[in-house]
Design an enzyme around this catalytic site. Structure first.
Site, PDB file in Angstrom:
ATOM      1  N   HIS A  65       0.823  -1.218   0.000  1.00 47.97           N
ATOM      2  CA  HIS A  65       0.000   0.000   0.000  1.00 47.97           C
ATOM      3  C   HIS A  65       0.857   1.267   0.000  1.00 47.97           C
ATOM      4  O   HIS A  65       0.328   2.373  -0.134  1.00 47.97           O
ATOM      5  CB  HIS A  65      -0.990  -0.005   1.173  1.00 47.97           C
ATOM      6  CG  HIS A  65      -0.394   0.360   2.487  1.00 47.97           C
ATOM      7  ND1 HIS A  65      -0.026  -0.576   3.427  1.00 47.97           N
ATOM      8  CD2 HIS A  65      -0.100   1.559   3.021  1.00 47.97           C
ATOM      9  CE1 HIS A  65       0.470   0.042   4.485  1.00 47.97           C
ATOM     10  NE2 HIS A  65       0.434   1.335   4.266  1.00 47.97           N
ATOM     11  N   ASP A 110       0.040  -7.508   1.686  1.00 50.09           N
ATOM     12  CA  ASP A 110       0.551  -6.131   1.791  1.00 50.09           C
ATOM     13  C   ASP A 110       2.080  -6.154   1.865  1.00 50.09           C
ATOM     14  O   ASP A 110       2.682  -5.872   2.904  1.00 50.09           O
ATOM     15  CB  ASP A 110      -0.061  -5.449   3.014  1.00 50.09           C
ATOM     16  CG  ASP A 110       0.151  -3.941   3.009  1.00 50.09           C
ATOM     17  OD1 ASP A 110       0.543  -3.408   1.944  1.00 50.09           O
ATOM     18  OD2 ASP A 110      -0.072  -3.308   4.054  1.00 50.09           O
ATOM     19  N   SER A 204       4.241   3.015   8.250  1.00 48.82           N
ATOM     20  CA  SER A 204       3.899   1.965   7.299  1.00 48.82           C
ATOM     21  C   SER A 204       5.103   1.498   6.508  1.00 48.82           C
ATOM     22  O   SER A 204       5.950   2.296   6.112  1.00 48.82           O
ATOM     23  CB  SER A 204       2.856   2.461   6.297  1.00 48.82           C
ATOM     24  OG  SER A 204       1.612   2.545   6.893  1.00 48.82           O
TER      25      SER A 204
END
Length: 258
Positions: A65, A110, A204
């Site tokens: 992502h 992911d 992230s």
């Protein structure tokens, strides 16, 4: 290099909102300058995107992502204000996301591999981190790090990356908090059950490090960050080691586990 560094500093300081997977470290403390040599900054013209992990001189591991157009990667950074002489900047040459990833599900598979346009050199502040040789067990002590939020409800970001110690928890703990949690083999549940320590916005893509190996990739979690029983969810890197090694070996058609 100086100009690139100045631009990178300006971009990193222009932090804007992103989902939890891009978060900062809650309940942590400033990392030692030499303990995050594998930590990578991903940034573009809008600012900081994500973190990543250097796994060898030519490859970086991050979250799918985090993919974006026209981003660069910065290595060897500690302080946004003080330049390390061995900092290096690279462009992505190739990006690999699982070909069987569900396009409409950001949380599925992911994980993204980035091949650099040229190798980085090991130095005082730059070194790769090993892939896992086995999955972590419940209770394992792990380390997270990043430039994400340090206060869950405020846009407060550190000058240097923050680090925190958390633990691998039973998958059932996260399942109780998140009904949409992927199966156990794909994700790791990690944090502190009573809350207070967690990854957060702009962390992230960064590493979950257990026993000196990158066991997880910061993916998503609760809002606000660091709440009791709302643990962080990490991509389980061990589940993808065969795919990672196949891509690096040149088998670019390799498929991830279902």
């Amino acid at each position: 290099m100086v100009l690139i560094r100045v631009l990178a500093n300006l971009l990193i300081l222009q932090l804007s909102y992103a989902q939890k997977s891009s978060e900062l470290i809650i309940g942590g403390h400033p990392c030692n300058i030499n303990e995050h040599r594998s930590l990578v900054v991903l940034f573009n013209s809008s600012g900081l995107l994500c973190s990543g992990t250097l796994i060898n001189k030519e490859w970086v591991l991050t979250a799918a992502h985090c993919d974006s157009n026209n981003f660069q990667l910065l290595f060897g950074v500690h302080s946004k204000k003080v330049l390390n002489e061995d900092e290096q900047t690279r462009d992505p040459k190739e990006k690999f996301i699982c070909p069987n990833k569900k396009k409409d599900d950001e949380k599925d598979k992911d994980i993204m591999l980035i091949r650099l346009d040229s190798s980085v050199s090991n130095s005082e502040h730059i070194a790769p981190l090993s892939l896992p040789s086995s999955p972590p067990s419940v209770g394992s002590a792990c380390r997270v790090m990043g430039w994400g939020k340090t206060i869950p409800t405020k846009d407060t970001y550190p000058d240097v990356p923050h680090c925190a110690n958390i633990n691998i928890l039973d998958h059932a703990v996260c399942r109780a908090a998140y009904s949409n949690l992927l199966e156990k083999s794909k994700t790791l549940c990690a944090g502190i059950l009573q809350g207070g320590k967690d990854t957060c916005q702009f962390d992230s893509g960064g590493p979950l490090i257990c026993n000196g190996q990158v066991q997880g990739i910061v993916s998503w979690g609760g809002h606000p960050c660091g709440q009791p029983h709302a643990l962080g969810v990490y991509t389980n890197v061990f589940n993808y080691t065969d795919w990672i090694q196949s891509i690096i070996a040149g088998n670019t058609d390799a498929t991830c586990p279902p």
